[in-house]
Design a protein around this motif. Structure first.
Motif, PDB file in Angstrom:
ATOM      1  N   ALA A 161       0.863  -1.181   0.000  1.00 12.92           N
ATOM      2  CA  ALA A 161       0.000   0.000   0.000  1.00 12.92           C
ATOM      3  C   ALA A 161       0.898   1.230   0.000  1.00 12.92           C
ATOM      4  CB  ALA A 161      -0.912  -0.003   1.223  1.00 12.92           C
ATOM      5  N   LEU A 162       0.688   2.128  -0.934  1.00 11.45           N
ATOM      6  CA  LEU A 162       1.479   3.361  -1.015  1.00 11.45           C
ATOM      7  C   LEU A 162       0.603   4.524  -0.566  1.00 11.45           C
ATOM      8  CD1 LEU A 162       3.096   1.378  -2.875  1.00 11.45           C
ATOM      9  CD2 LEU A 162       3.690   3.366  -4.264  1.00 11.45           C
ATOM     10  N   LEU A 163       0.986   5.167   0.534  1.00 12.32           N
ATOM     11  CA  LEU A 163       0.253   6.308   1.078  1.00 12.32           C
ATOM     12  C   LEU A 163       1.040   7.577   0.792  1.00 12.32           C
ATOM     13  CD1 LEU A 163      -2.397   5.448   2.404  1.00 12.32           C
ATOM     14  CD2 LEU A 163      -0.619   3.746   2.907  1.00 12.32           C
ATOM     15  N   ALA A 219       2.964   6.851   9.878  1.00 11.72           N
ATOM     16  CA  ALA A 219       3.778   5.711   9.451  1.00 11.72           C
ATOM     17  C   ALA A 219       3.870   4.672  10.556  1.00 11.72           C
ATOM     18  CB  ALA A 219       5.165   6.184   9.036  1.00 11.72           C
ATOM     19  N   GLU A 220       4.000   5.152  11.800  1.00 14.17           N
ATOM     20  CA  GLU A 220       4.069   4.227  12.938  1.00 14.17           C
ATOM     21  C   GLU A 220       2.759   3.457  13.083  1.00 14.17           C
ATOM     22  OE1 GLU A 220       4.960   4.394  17.765  1.00 14.17           O
ATOM     23  OE2 GLU A 220       5.424   6.121  16.483  1.00 14.17           O
ATOM     24  N   ALA A 273       6.089  16.553  -0.720  1.00 14.64           N
ATOM     25  CA  ALA A 273       5.296  15.337  -0.548  1.00 14.64           C
ATOM     26  C   ALA A 273       6.069  14.335   0.286  1.00 14.64           C
ATOM     27  CB  ALA A 273       4.941  14.733  -1.908  1.00 14.64           C
ATOM     28  N   ALA A 274       5.316  13.454   0.926  1.00 17.02           N
ATOM     29  CA  ALA A 274       5.898  12.353   1.698  1.00 17.02           C
ATOM     30  C   ALA A 274       5.232  11.061   1.264  1.00 17.02           C
ATOM     31  CB  ALA A 274       5.701  12.581   3.191  1.00 17.02           C
ATOM     32  N   LEU A 275       5.989   9.975   1.341  1.00 12.50           N
ATOM     33  CA  LEU A 275       5.500   8.671   0.905  1.00 12.50           C
ATOM     34  C   LEU A 275       5.762   7.645   1.996  1.00 12.50           C
ATOM     35  CD1 LEU A 275       4.507   6.637  -1.301  1.00 12.50           C
ATOM     36  CD2 LEU A 275       6.909   6.487  -2.035  1.00 12.50           C
ATOM     37  N   SER A 304      -3.968  12.983   2.552  1.00 14.15           N
ATOM     38  CA  SER A 304      -3.377  11.668   2.291  1.00 14.15           C
ATOM     39  C   SER A 304      -4.187  10.967   1.215  1.00 14.15           C
ATOM     40  CB  SER A 304      -3.367  10.811   3.563  1.00 14.15           C
ATOM     41  OG  SER A 304      -4.690  10.542   3.994  1.00 14.15           O
ATOM     42  N   ALA A 305      -3.527  10.093   0.475  1.00 13.12           N
ATOM     43  CA  ALA A 305      -4.208   9.341  -0.584  1.00 13.12           C
ATOM     44  C   ALA A 305      -3.519   8.000  -0.753  1.00 13.12           C
ATOM     45  CB  ALA A 305      -4.187  10.116  -1.900  1.00 13.12           C
ATOM     46  N   LEU A 306      -4.318   6.973  -1.093  1.00 10.98           N
ATOM     47  CA  LEU A 306      -3.820   5.615  -1.273  1.00 10.98           C
ATOM     48  C   LEU A 306      -3.636   5.322  -2.755  1.00 10.98           C
ATOM     49  CD1 LEU A 306      -3.246   2.705  -0.144  1.00 10.98           C
ATOM     50  CD2 LEU A 306      -5.704   2.272  -0.437  1.00 10.98           C
TER      51      LEU A 306
END
Length: 682
Positions: free
Chosen positions: A66-68, A89-90, A112-114, A149-151
């Motif tokens: 899964a990429l958030l 993330a945790e 952006a962060a991934l 956030s998006a998946l």
């Protein structure tokens, strides 16, 4: 036999047996869940299929991701944002079998962060929607204002595709029934008559839904949601067309016969062969797909051929019985009455049009050919192959997130290229793969039976032409090295490329087979050598014109960059098989009338008799296929639009103007070598 089926007692018996058989099948046939996510179904010899099969034995085979993605619409992330992403993330790591691998990544421009979350593939397969919703909720929890956030990635795209088909059957059914009901009411101008054809065709559709899926499952060809949608549209469209033709001929016979049972007997004997030839053409054309290499194409062919067969049986057996049982009053307020012998018959608009075409056939042929050629010019922009982000309409979440990845990270992060190489040659293979243009990173992974998995990240967007070029280059590079010649390149990008190549192979194989089937049916039905050639040429012109017009509309109006892999094949199949239907209806009636009044007058009479009903049938079929556009799937929208355009063109131009003009130009040669009975005065 036929007389008994539409007789006073036989009609009731047929209806009773149809009801009992339908109820029994609805109750007794076990239901089969259709797969909401269409599978590739590639031939086993393709590299991507071999890689998929081999990876099932690897230790990390059942792992998905899964990429958030977190972003502020292009603005830099704040310190508070970065802290929130770390916290998310945790929380997401707790959902992963390898929590230590879940770490937030910040783009170079800090916009952006991934967070990549490895997950158990079995859990995803068991509950895709639940898994996706859980990740979306965890990612969005307690975010600072403005941070979104998006998946995306395999789970995000799979869930969006599944959501696109969720409830598709019900939506398509409701819209299709509504469209058919409205058009039948307009056509028949009766508050009662439309109910009978709609009930008969609706029952045929329901029966097809119940029967087809288990039979296809037994044949090893599971039916997915997209095939179910096309099946329903095809059964309703073809079944209603057959009903319109039969009812029109029945109404015509009621004006010359007092006994409605005798009138129906004549109607079935006259229209039945055309309906059987039409349904047989469609069914046999669909069955040619059983020779295709893609499993999805074979499943579509089997499912839709069975559906058309059921629709044809209901149109030829159940509908006549239902109509005669209901009596003449069903046509109220325009109840057909027997006309006296001395009553003068006025020429209708279609007959007058036929006489106009007969006077200037050369001009009509020239104008029709020029018009078709102009529409076909749109093929200059013809291109096949949609990337992963181009396959759905409506800009779903996974597509939005992919655009952020393209802009801030590597476009290939959510793609997939897996290379299986001999374990003893991993260093050499890694070096060769890394040197291929478009490859950003290579990571050796698990090993199984002397094969090692290399996970390759590219700079190309998933399933794009750039990604395909990388796959081709990887395969060529590895094949050039004798030590690595046995290596295999697979993954989602390779699967998409192999699917595109297989679709092109299927197109080259199936097209001549369909044309052969159509030619054979026309030869048997018309018993002419020239007529089938001219009719096939006319529907081919319709196909190229509608494909050209559709291509132009997709690029200029809808902004679709290309056609989906199977759109051309499906459009060809439906337009050739269904388009020739109207020519069958027209020319079979013209052949019947030719024996009585000659070739010229026979064609004019046929056009006058069938013009209204065929036009109604064409408009209805076009509208039914346009219904495919209610689903947010580009491929189905494209099929629906091209077939809609083609059916309208075939109905309003080719069958109305071009085919009669060709018949007038060739005169009795149109029917050669069959000899006419009546002299042709013209």
């Amino acid at each position: 036999m036929l007389r008994a089926l539409v007789g006073r007692v036989g009609a009731w018996v047929v209806l009773g047996l149809a009801v009992v058989a339908s109820v029994a099948l609805f109750v007794l046939v076990p239901s089969v869940e259709s797969d909401a996510f269409p599978s590739a179904g590639l031939p086993a010899e393709t590299q991507s299929a071999q890689v998929e099969a081999l990876l099932e034995e690897f230790p990390d085979a059942d792992v998905s991701a899964a990429l958030l993605v977190f972003e502020r619409g292009g603005d830099p992330l704040t310190d508070e944002d970065e802290a929130a992403v770390a916290a998310r993330a945790e929380a997401l790591a707790a959902e992963s079998p390898t929590p230590e691998a879940v770490r937030p990544q910040l783009s170079e421009d800090r916009t952006a962060a991934l967070v990549v979350v490895p997950v158990d593939g079995a859990d995803v397969e068991a509950d895709l929607a639940g898994t996706a919703d859980r990740f979306r909720s965890l990612a969005a929890e307690d975010l600072p204002e403005g941070l979104r956030s998006a998946l995306t990635g395999p789970i995000g795209f799979s869930d969006d595709v599944s959501s696109a088909f969720a409830g598709a059957d019900l939506r398509l059914l409701l819209v299709t029934v509504g469209v058919v009901a409205v058009l039948l009411i307009v056509t028949y101008r009766s508050p009662l008559l439309w109910l009978v054809p709609l009930a008969v065709v609706g029952t045929a559709d329901g029966l097809a839904r119940v029967v087809v899926a288990p039979l296809a499952e037994l044949a090893g060809l599971p039916v997915d949601a997209s095939i179910s949608g096309i099946l329903s549209v095809l059964v309703f469209g073809a079944g209603t067309n057959y009903a319109l033709l039969l009812v029109a001929r029945y109404r015509e016979e009621l004006t010359s016969q007092t006994d409605r049972h005798a009138a129906m007997l004549t109607a079935v004997r006259s229209a039945g062969p055309a309906i059987a030839a039409s349904g047989g053409t469609v069914a046999l054309s669909l069955l040619t797909l059983l020779l295709a290499s893609l499993q999805g194409n074979r499943a579509l062919g089997l499912a839709c051929a069975l559906g058309v067969g059921i629709a044809m049986v209901f149109a030829l057996l159940v509908l006549p019985a239902a109509l005669v049982v209901c009596g003449r009053g069903l046509f109220w307020p325009f109840v057909p009455r027997v006309q006296s012998d001395g009553e003068e018959r006025r020429a209708g608009a279609w007959e007058r049009l036929g006489r106009g075409v007969a006077r200037r056939p050369v001009l009509v042929v020239a104008a029709a050919v020029v018009g078709i050629a102009v529409l076909a010019l749109g093929l200059g922009g013809y291109r096949v192959g949609l990337s992963q982000t181009e396959q759905l309409t409506g800009d779903p979440e996974s597509v939005q997130a992919q655009r952020v990845l393209d802009r801030s990270f590597s476009a290939g992060l959510s793609g997939g290229v897996d290379v299986l190489v001999p374990s003893e040659d991993v260093p050499t293979a890694t070096e060769r793969v890394q040197a291929v243009e478009g490859v950003e990173s290579v990571r050796p992974g698990a090993e199984h039976e002397d094969l090692t998995r290399l996970t390759v990240t590219t700079s190309a967007a998933p399933q794009s032409e750039q990604a395909f070029e990388v796959v081709r280059s990887l395969r060529a590079t590895l094949a050039d090295d004798p030590a690595l010649a046995g290596s295999l390149v697979g993954g989602s990008d390779a699967t998409a490329l192999d699917t595109l190549d297989a679709a092109e192979d299927d197109l080259r194989l199936v097209v001549p087979l369909i044309l052969g089937v159509v030619a054979l049916v026309l030869l048997v039905l018309l018993r002419s050598a020239l007529a089938p050639v001219l009719l096939i040429a006319s529907v081919l012109g319709t196909f190229f014109a509608s494909l050209g017009a559709g291509t132009w509309l997709f690029s200029t109006v809808w902004d679709f960059p290309a056609l989906d892999a199977n759109v051309t094949l499906y459009a060809f199949l439906f337009l050739i098989a269904l388009g020739v239907d109207y020519n069958i209806f027209l020319t079979s009636r013209a052949r019947e009338e030719r024996a009585r009044v000659g070739a010229r007058e026979g064609m004019i009479t046929a056009l006058g008799s069938t013009g209204g009903v065929i036009t109604s049938a064409g408009v209805l079929l076009a509208a039914v296929f346009a219904v495919l556009g209610v689903l947010p799937v580009v491929a189905l929208t494209q099929v629906g639009v091209i077939v809609c355009l083609g059916v309208l063109l075939d109905t309003l131009v080719v069958r109305t103007l071009l085919v009669p003009a060709l018949a007038f130009l060739t005169r009795n040669a149109f029917w050669w070598p069959t000899r006419g009975v009546a002299p042709d005065p013209g």
